[in-house]
Motif scaffolding. Structure first.
Motif, PDB file in Angstrom:
ATOM      1  N   ASN A   1      95.535  86.520  18.010  1.00  0.00           N
ATOM      2  CA  ASN A   1      96.381  87.583  17.458  1.00  0.00           C
ATOM      3  C   ASN A   1      97.130  87.109  16.216  1.00  0.00           C
ATOM      4  OD1 ASN A   1      95.919  89.947  19.126  1.00  0.00           O
ATOM      5  ND2 ASN A   1      96.808  88.780  20.811  1.00  0.00           N
ATOM      6  N   GLY A   2      97.479  85.827  16.173  1.00  0.00           N
ATOM      7  CA  GLY A   2      98.051  85.280  14.947  1.00  0.00           C
ATOM      8  C   GLY A   2      97.061  85.310  13.803  1.00  0.00           C
ATOM      9  N   VAL A   3      95.805  84.980  14.091  1.00  0.00           N
ATOM     10  CA  VAL A   3      94.768  85.016  13.056  1.00  0.00           C
ATOM     11  C   VAL A   3      94.550  86.455  12.586  1.00  0.00           C
ATOM     12  CG1 VAL A   3      92.331  84.594  12.565  1.00  0.00           C
ATOM     13  CG2 VAL A   3      93.629  82.929  13.915  1.00  0.00           C
ATOM     14  N   TRP A   4      94.477  87.381  13.529  1.00  0.00           N
ATOM     15  CA  TRP A   4      94.269  88.798  13.189  1.00  0.00           C
ATOM     16  C   TRP A   4      95.384  89.313  12.280  1.00  0.00           C
ATOM     17  CZ3 TRP A   4      91.436  92.760  12.346  1.00  0.00           C
ATOM     18  CH2 TRP A   4      91.882  94.073  12.513  1.00  0.00           C
ATOM     19  N   ARG A   5      96.608  88.990  12.623  1.00  0.00           N
ATOM     20  CA  ARG A   5      97.751  89.409  11.805  1.00  0.00           C
ATOM     21  C   ARG A   5      97.626  88.862  10.378  1.00  0.00           C
ATOM     22  NH1 ARG A   5     103.659  90.037  11.474  1.00  0.00           N
ATOM     23  NH2 ARG A   5     104.560  88.171  10.553  1.00  0.00           N
ATOM     24  N   ASN A   6      97.198  87.623  10.255  1.00  0.00           N
ATOM     25  CA  ASN A   6      97.103  87.006   8.927  1.00  0.00           C
ATOM     26  C   ASN A   6      95.878  87.479   8.166  1.00  0.00           C
ATOM     27  OD1 ASN A   6      99.336  84.882   8.298  1.00  0.00           O
ATOM     28  ND2 ASN A   6      98.942  84.694  10.492  1.00  0.00           N
ATOM     29  N   ILE A   7      94.806  87.825   8.850  1.00  0.00           N
ATOM     30  CA  ILE A   7      93.664  88.448   8.172  1.00  0.00           C
ATOM     31  C   ILE A   7      94.105  89.739   7.500  1.00  0.00           C
ATOM     32  CG2 ILE A   7      91.505  89.708   8.578  1.00  0.00           C
ATOM     33  CD1 ILE A   7      90.777  87.555  10.650  1.00  0.00           C
ATOM     34  N   LEU A   8      94.852  90.544   8.223  1.00  0.00           N
ATOM     35  CA  LEU A   8      95.313  91.824   7.682  1.00  0.00           C
ATOM     36  C   LEU A   8      96.237  91.610   6.488  1.00  0.00           C
ATOM     37  CD1 LEU A   8      95.996  93.743  11.016  1.00  0.00           C
ATOM     38  CD2 LEU A   8      94.059  94.053   9.461  1.00  0.00           C
TER      39      LEU A   8
ATOM     40  N   GLN B   1     110.775  79.164   9.300  1.00  0.00           N
ATOM     41  CA  GLN B   1     111.128  77.763   9.461  1.00  0.00           C
ATOM     42  C   GLN B   1     109.989  76.853   8.985  1.00  0.00           C
ATOM     43  OE1 GLN B   1     112.216  77.083  13.545  1.00  0.00           O
ATOM     44  NE2 GLN B   1     112.842  79.201  13.791  1.00  0.00           N
ATOM     45  N   PRO B   2     110.306  75.610   8.658  1.00  0.00           N
ATOM     46  CA  PRO B   2     109.241  74.663   8.323  1.00  0.00           C
ATOM     47  C   PRO B   2     108.304  74.454   9.501  1.00  0.00           C
ATOM     48  CG  PRO B   2     111.392  73.812   7.695  1.00  0.00           C
ATOM     49  CD  PRO B   2     111.626  75.034   8.522  1.00  0.00           C
ATOM     50  N   ALA B   3     107.053  74.156   9.190  1.00  0.00           N
ATOM     51  CA  ALA B   3     106.094  73.918  10.256  1.00  0.00           C
ATOM     52  C   ALA B   3     106.098  72.450  10.644  1.00  0.00           C
ATOM     53  CB  ALA B   3     104.719  74.355   9.791  1.00  0.00           C
ATOM     54  N   LEU B   4     104.944  71.843  10.796  1.00  0.00           N
ATOM     55  CA  LEU B   4     104.852  70.448  11.228  1.00  0.00           C
ATOM     56  C   LEU B   4     105.584  69.639  10.215  1.00  0.00           C
ATOM     57  CD1 LEU B   4     101.098  70.427  11.997  1.00  0.00           C
ATOM     58  CD2 LEU B   4     102.953  70.750  13.545  1.00  0.00           C
ATOM     59  N   GLY B   5     106.091  69.048   9.852  1.00  0.00           N
ATOM     60  CA  GLY B   5     106.510  68.377   8.680  1.00  0.00           C
ATOM     61  C   GLY B   5     107.628  67.432   8.953  1.00  0.00           C
ATOM     62  N   THR B   6     107.325  66.176   8.867  1.00  0.00           N
ATOM     63  CA  THR B   6     108.394  65.198   9.010  1.00  0.00           C
ATOM     64  C   THR B   6     108.414  64.273   7.819  1.00  0.00           C
ATOM     65  OG1 THR B   6     106.911  63.823  10.283  1.00  0.00           O
ATOM     66  CG2 THR B   6     108.405  65.202  11.505  1.00  0.00           C
ATOM     67  N   GLY B   7     107.318  64.130   7.144  1.00  0.00           N
ATOM     68  CA  GLY B   7     107.263  63.226   6.006  1.00  0.00           C
ATOM     69  C   GLY B   7     107.211  63.997   4.702  1.00  0.00           C
ATOM     70  N   PRO B   8     106.527  63.441   3.711  1.00  0.00           N
ATOM     71  CA  PRO B   8     106.413  64.109   2.410  1.00  0.00           C
ATOM     72  C   PRO B   8     105.775  65.483   2.573  1.00  0.00           C
ATOM     73  CG  PRO B   8     105.659  61.842   2.285  1.00  0.00           C
ATOM     74  CD  PRO B   8     105.872  62.134   3.732  1.00  0.00           C
ATOM     75  N   VAL B   9     106.167  66.357   1.677  1.00  0.00           N
ATOM     76  CA  VAL B   9     105.653  67.729   1.735  1.00  0.00           C
ATOM     77  C   VAL B   9     104.160  67.723   1.449  1.00  0.00           C
ATOM     78  CG1 VAL B   9     105.725  69.983   0.630  1.00  0.00           C
ATOM     79  CG2 VAL B   9     107.841  68.773   1.118  1.00  0.00           C
ATOM     80  N   ASP B  10     103.426  68.405   2.266  1.00  0.00           N
ATOM     81  CA  ASP B  10     101.985  68.539   2.090  1.00  0.00           C
ATOM     82  C   ASP B  10     101.698  70.030   2.010  1.00  0.00           C
ATOM     83  OD1 ASP B  10      99.082  67.283   3.897  1.00  0.00           O
ATOM     84  OD2 ASP B  10      99.242  68.834   2.366  1.00  0.00           O
ATOM     85  N   GLU B  11     101.074  70.479   0.932  1.00  0.00           N
ATOM     86  CA  GLU B  11     100.892  71.913   0.727  1.00  0.00           C
ATOM     87  C   GLU B  11     100.053  72.570   1.812  1.00  0.00           C
ATOM     88  OE1 GLU B  11     102.057  74.440  -1.114  1.00  0.00           O
ATOM     89  OE2 GLU B  11     103.544  72.931  -1.580  1.00  0.00           O
ATOM     90  N   ARG B  12      99.217  71.799   2.489  1.00  0.00           N
ATOM     91  CA  ARG B  12      98.370  72.423   3.503  1.00  0.00           C
ATOM     92  C   ARG B  12      99.183  72.900   4.692  1.00  0.00           C
ATOM     93  NH1 ARG B  12      94.413  68.072   5.280  1.00  0.00           N
ATOM     94  NH2 ARG B  12      96.300  66.867   5.034  1.00  0.00           N
ATOM     95  N   ASN B  13     100.263  72.171   4.981  1.00  0.00           N
ATOM     96  CA  ASN B  13     101.039  72.558   6.162  1.00  0.00           C
ATOM     97  C   ASN B  13     102.528  72.462   5.877  1.00  0.00           C
ATOM     98  OD1 ASN B  13     101.436  69.839   6.082  1.00  0.00           O
ATOM     99  ND2 ASN B  13     100.564  69.400   8.096  1.00  0.00           N
TER     100      ASN B  13
ATOM    101  N   TRP C   1     100.117  77.457  11.465  1.00  0.00           N
ATOM    102  CA  TRP C   1     101.479  77.053  11.122  1.00  0.00           C
ATOM    103  C   TRP C   1     102.510  78.092  11.569  1.00  0.00           C
ATOM    104  CZ3 TRP C   1      99.683  72.834  11.204  1.00  0.00           C
ATOM    105  CH2 TRP C   1      98.662  72.357  10.384  1.00  0.00           C
ATOM    106  N   GLU C   2     102.122  79.306  11.569  1.00  0.00           N
ATOM    107  CA  GLU C   2     103.040  80.330  12.079  1.00  0.00           C
ATOM    108  C   GLU C   2     103.336  80.100  13.557  1.00  0.00           C
ATOM    109  OE1 GLU C   2     103.147  85.095  13.056  1.00  0.00           O
ATOM    110  OE2 GLU C   2     101.623  84.358  11.686  1.00  0.00           O
ATOM    111  N   LEU C   3     102.290  79.867  14.353  1.00  0.00           N
ATOM    112  CA  LEU C   3     102.516  79.656  15.782  1.00  0.00           C
ATOM    113  C   LEU C   3     103.178  78.318  16.060  1.00  0.00           C
ATOM    114  CD1 LEU C   3     100.759  82.197  15.995  1.00  0.00           C
ATOM    115  CD2 LEU C   3      99.699  81.177  18.011  1.00  0.00           C
ATOM    116  N   THR C   4     102.961  77.346  15.181  1.00  0.00           N
ATOM    117  CA  THR C   4     103.673  76.077  15.325  1.00  0.00           C
ATOM    118  C   THR C   4     105.174  76.295  15.209  1.00  0.00           C
ATOM    119  OG1 THR C   4     101.826  74.786  14.467  1.00  0.00           O
ATOM    120  CG2 THR C   4     104.009  73.792  14.301  1.00  0.00           C
ATOM    121  N   ALA C   5     105.572  77.119  14.246  1.00  0.00           N
ATOM    122  CA  ALA C   5     107.000  77.404  14.078  1.00  0.00           C
ATOM    123  C   ALA C   5     107.552  78.182  15.259  1.00  0.00           C
ATOM    124  CB  ALA C   5     107.222  78.183  12.780  1.00  0.00           C
ATOM    125  N   GLU C   6     106.749  79.069  15.802  1.00  0.00           N
ATOM    126  CA  GLU C   6     107.227  79.917  16.901  1.00  0.00           C
ATOM    127  C   GLU C   6     107.144  79.240  18.262  1.00  0.00           C
ATOM    128  OE1 GLU C   6     108.557  83.194  17.075  1.00  0.00           O
ATOM    129  OE2 GLU C   6     108.940  82.594  15.024  1.00  0.00           O
TER     130      GLU C   6
END
Length: 916
Positions: free
Chosen positions: A672-679, A701-713, A778-783
């Motif tokens: 459902n997260g993928v479906w929402r983002n497809i739309l 909120q930020p997703a996985l991220g503890t070190g340097p910023v990585d554009e992928r996540n 990344w959306e579900l990671t934050a949630e």
């Protein structure tokens, strides 16, 4: 009263949390109330006796003015009342008394809403809502119905009901009626007034408003013309897929000789229709403002007319284990507390000419009779037909009137005074044309649109230029209230259809079964016949080339079925009949049939496999949570090569998934997260900004991220970050068809997204799917957290039940005292278990199966039912939400009907006594 809001995300554990909160609320009521009062600083004080004073008396006896004989009110251990009387008038007088005992606050708010008087209760924040509702004039239409149209027998029942309500109110202060009045009394001096018969009639107008059909689609299509071409708009509003999803009535047509619908007739050439585009030039500003206005109007049944659906089906006794028909119904409406429905039985001790009712089912507090249920001979259910019964007209207006066929016609005007609790009254002028009231007069933005001359006395708050009028069948007096009583008394399909003929608004799909083993379907309603056009776009109001013909579609031409050979009938808001085979135009905007076809497939597979359908089967089918769109998309998503380990980890959740959306399913959450983002990616930036979504942003909120910023996540993208003015699709079954229609065209323009900022361009479907899978991770990671083993659909997809007044905008402590939840739900958008969510705003549940029933026709005491909440509207009653946990689990309660069964289930008996 504010419009319904979606439930916020929460962090409590699954269903047990909801149960604990329900029990805990009753224990903590006094603490919460005292904390509330102390916290808002009024120095008032609610005692235990104050809270309990409003609880209904359910045992002993009460003398009730106006009764001609004693009446017994028997309640089971869920507080559901069954009323026994010896005359119609006593039966409905008692119904009014008992519903007022349990739900008068709800009744009072409803009648203030239908009459545009919410400001009298809640103050200046409701003035604009009241102004719009006064413009529609529901109360005036209801009064005219009562005075001029309704049958005298119906009016006697309405008066008896009102007398019962007023007998309950007599001598009571607000705090004696409901704890909400005590809270309201801290801010104003509002006092409840007597109930009237017209208060009951007007509620049907509120029903009709929320079930009004395609008005928002009409607005949206017109707005799209500013940014999209005709082919693109056709992509977004595909034709109904008749070859894939069966209509309700599978054969038949209007006989050209008799002029009546014949279920065995062969189709002839259908009527033509043209899309009206003449009025769309220069209309977008008006329609955008009107759309904003509509968003502020309370939606009692669903989110502003969107997503309103329902399931019903009936199976012939030839294919059931009981040998008699089985009938199921679960209307999908906005979650509210208390539930919209009120369960009740109305029984004449002995049926006679003066006492004609033996019926039970679901009704609305504030209305006599039973809306959905059964009597001693027949059972019936409702789903929304979705007929196009509204049209918008662009009018050329001036201080002298409006233009029509080269003439200036005078407005019909009326002045309305809106009284405001704690504030100054406001006066408005309502203007009407031959196409209905000028709804655009209520938009502040439209005050400036097209002004050509000084403001005149014809409308002190408006000038000249253009305006938008609403033509709607519910603004004409009708006989729907007659139909309620006639249906309650019907004995066979003939008398049932006669009742259905009077059920003019809202237009509903009616399914039927009787003790003789027959099943049937009828499409009723007052459905307009257009002079020109098909109602999909606004029309020019200044010419007689458009508009409606004098008479609606004749009832005899409306589709029906009686004992179809296939042995079952399914209605779930799909097309009623293939329009090419049928004469009159009902609508161009059906639901697209995802739910209905799933039900059809499951019933058909059981029957073709030689099995018989049981009551348990019907109940289990109501909880089917299969995702049709997941079955289409997941095979394609699994073909996408994913290099990012975290995204691949999420993608693997979809491997072997059976497309069911259980509360504990991580795969359902991710899909459902993928479906929402497809739309969002495919359509969100490409729709006109006037249609921009107003849903809540879920993730910032930020997703996985503890070190340097990585554009992928690096960041979970904010709601609307790609284009703050872009509209977002809601994700309903229309979007299933949109995506399905372009799925195999992997280079379709809709799949392409230009580069923006640091985000690369997307040039194909598979690239878009890959980006959507990444964004969803990344959306579900934050949630839900980085560890996907902890993910579940229910943690995203939550239901919070809110008291529809003080539970939405009252002080925080009061909201916590009046509201319940959250519960973690399965199901989803366009599933049979339709726990709907809006992809534009998040995953929270915004419409639900508001009740469920399975009727065992002929063996009535083996029927089953459940309500979303409970019988009581009193926030701290044991019956406030005592059915909700069972509803969440898909359980149904035994439904007693016969005298012996009711007697065995009775735990409290109250005798309403004739005055001595």
């Amino acid at each position: 009263m504010p419009a319904n809001t979606t439930a916020p995300s929460g962090s409590s554990d699954a269903k047990k949390s909801g149960r604990k909160k329900g029990r805990r609320a009753r224990l903590l009521v006094i603490v919460l109330v005292l904390a509330l009062v102390a916290g808002i600083g009024y120095g008032a004080f609610w005692s235990v006796s104050t809270v309990r004073a409003s609880y209904p008396q359910t045992t002993g006896s009460i003398e009730l003015k106006g009764l001609t004989g004693n009446v017994d009110v028997k309640r089971d251990d869920y507080g559901i009342p069954q009323i026994y009387a010896d005359s119609d008038s006593d039966l409905f007088r008692a119904q009014g008394f008992v519903q007022a005992q349990d739900r008068f606050w709800e009744m009072d708010v409803r009648r203030h809403m239908t009459s545009g008087r919410l400001s009298e209760m809640f103050g200046s924040g409701q003035v604009e809502t009241d102004a719009f509702l006064r413009t529609l004039g529901w109360r005036q239409v209801a009064q005219k119905e009562y005075d001029e149209v309704l049958d005298e027998d119906t009016k006697k029942n309405l008066r008896a009901y009102a007398d019962g309500v007023n007998a309950y109110l007599e001598g009571k202060d607000g705090q004696d009626i409901s704890v909400e009045y005590a809270a309201l009394g801290l801010t104003n001096d509002y006092k409840p007034t007597e109930w009237t018969p017209v208060d009951s009639v007007a509620w049907l107008k509120a029903m009709a408003w929320d079930l009004r059909g395609n008005m928002q689609d009409e607005i949206d299509r017109s707005l799209m013309t500013s940014r999209l071409g005709e082919k693109q708009i056709e992509d977004l509003y595909p034709a109904y897929p008749y070859k894939k999803n069966k209509p309700i009535v599978e054969q038949g047509a209007v006989d050209p000789v008799t002029g009546k619908f014949d279920q065995d007739a062969e189709p002839s050439d259908g009527i033509g229709s043209s899309t009206v585009q003449d009025a769309t030039d220069g209309l977008n500003t008006q329609l955008s403002a009107l759309s904003d206005t509509l968003d502020e109007i309370p939606a009692l049944l669903g989110p502003n007319g969107s997503g309103i659906g329902s399931n019903s089906w009936v199976v012939s006794g030839d294919y059931t284990t009981t040998g008699k028909p089985l009938l199921a119904n679960d209307p999908h409406l906005a979650p509210m507390l208390p539930s919209l429905w009120y369960q009740m039985g109305l029984h004449c001790r002995q049926l006679s000419d003066t006492c004609r009712y033996d019926t039970a089912g679901y009704t609305f507090s504030g209305m006599p009779g039973v809306i959905i249920g059964h009597n001693q001979d027949i059972a019936w259910g409702f789903t929304n037909l979705g007929a196009d019964v509204t049209d918008l007209f662009l009018e050329k207006v001036s201080g002298d009137g409006y233009q029509y066929d080269g003439r200036t016609e005078p407005f019909v005007t009326r002045e309305e005074t809106i009284k405001v609790a704690g504030g100054k009254s406001r006066k408005i002028t309502v203007r009407e044309t031959n196409n209905g009231p000028l709804v655009s007069d209520r938009s502040n933005e439209l005050e400036k649109v097209g002004k050509k001359a000084p403001v005149t006395n014809s409308a002190p708050d408006r000038g000249d230029g253009y305006a938008v009028a609403l033509k709607w069948t519910a603004l004409e007096p009708g006989k729907s209230m007659d139909a309620v009583f006639e249906m309650n008394r019907a004995k066979d399909f003939t008398t049932f259809r006669a009742a259905a003929e009077h059920f003019e608004v809202p237009s509903q799909n009616l399914i039927y079964a009787d003790t003789d083993g027959h099943i049937g379907y009828q499409a009723p309603g007052k459905i307009p016949v257009r002079v020109k056009g098909d109602g999909t776009l606004p029309s020019p109001g200044w010419t007689s080339d458009y508009g409606w013909k004098k008479d609606p579609v004749p009832f005899d031409e409306l589709p029906y079925e009686y004992d179809p050979e296939r042995g079952y009938i399914v209605t779930a808001n799909q097309a009623v009949i293939d329009e090419k085979d049928y004469g009159p135009l009902l609508t161009k905007d059906w639901g697209y049939g995802a739910r209905s076809q799933r039900i059809n497939d499951l019933i058909e597979s059981k029957i073709k496999g030689g099995g018989k359908i049981s009551t348990d089967d019907m109940q289990q089918l109501q909880m089917d949570n299969h995702s049709t769109i997941a079955a289409e998309l997941v095979p394609e998503l699994l073909k996408i090569g994913v290099s990012d380990k975290s995204v691949r980890e999420a993608q693997k959740l979809l491997e072997g998934w059976d497309y069911t959306q259980e509360p504990d399913s991580a795969a359902a959450a991710y899909f459902n997260g993928v479906w929402r983002n497809i739309l969002k990616l495919a359509f969100g930036n490409k729709l006109p900004k006037e249609m921009r979504a107003k849903g809540d942003c879920l993730y910032v909120q930020p997703a996985l991220g503890t070190g340097p910023v990585d554009e992928r996540n690096r960041l979970v993208r904010e709601c609307g970050q790609r284009d703050p003015d872009a509209a977002q699709p809601d994700g309903g079954d229309r979007w299933y068809e949109v995506v399905d229609g372009i799925l195999d065209d992997t280079d379709n323009e809709w799949w392409k997204v230009p580069a923006k900022g640091r985000e690369k361009a997307i040039d194909s479907r598979d690239e878009l799917f890959a980006r959507a899978m990444e964004d969803a991770r990344w959306e579900l990671t934050a949630e839900l957290g980085k560890d996907i083993s902890t993910w579940s659909w229910g943690r995203l997809h939550q239901l919070t039940l809110r008291n529809q007044t003080l539970g939405t905008e009252g002080p925080g402590l009061l909201q916590r005292a009046l509201n319940r939840g959250p519960w973690h739900l399965g199901g989803g958008e366009a599933a049979v278990d339709a726990t709907g969510w809006n992809a534009a705003g998040g995953y929270d549940v915004i419409w639900v199966p508001s009740m469920r029933m399975v009727v065992n026709v002929g063996d009535w005491d083996k029927s089953r039912w459940i309500n979303l909440t409970g019988a009581s509207g009193h926030a701290f009653s044991a019956h406030y939400t005592d059915q909700t946990d069972k509803w969440v689990d898909g359980e149904l309660l035994d439904w007693s009907f016969g005298t012996n069964a009711v007697g065995q289930s009775t735990v409290d008996t109250l005798t309403l006594k004739k005055p001595s």
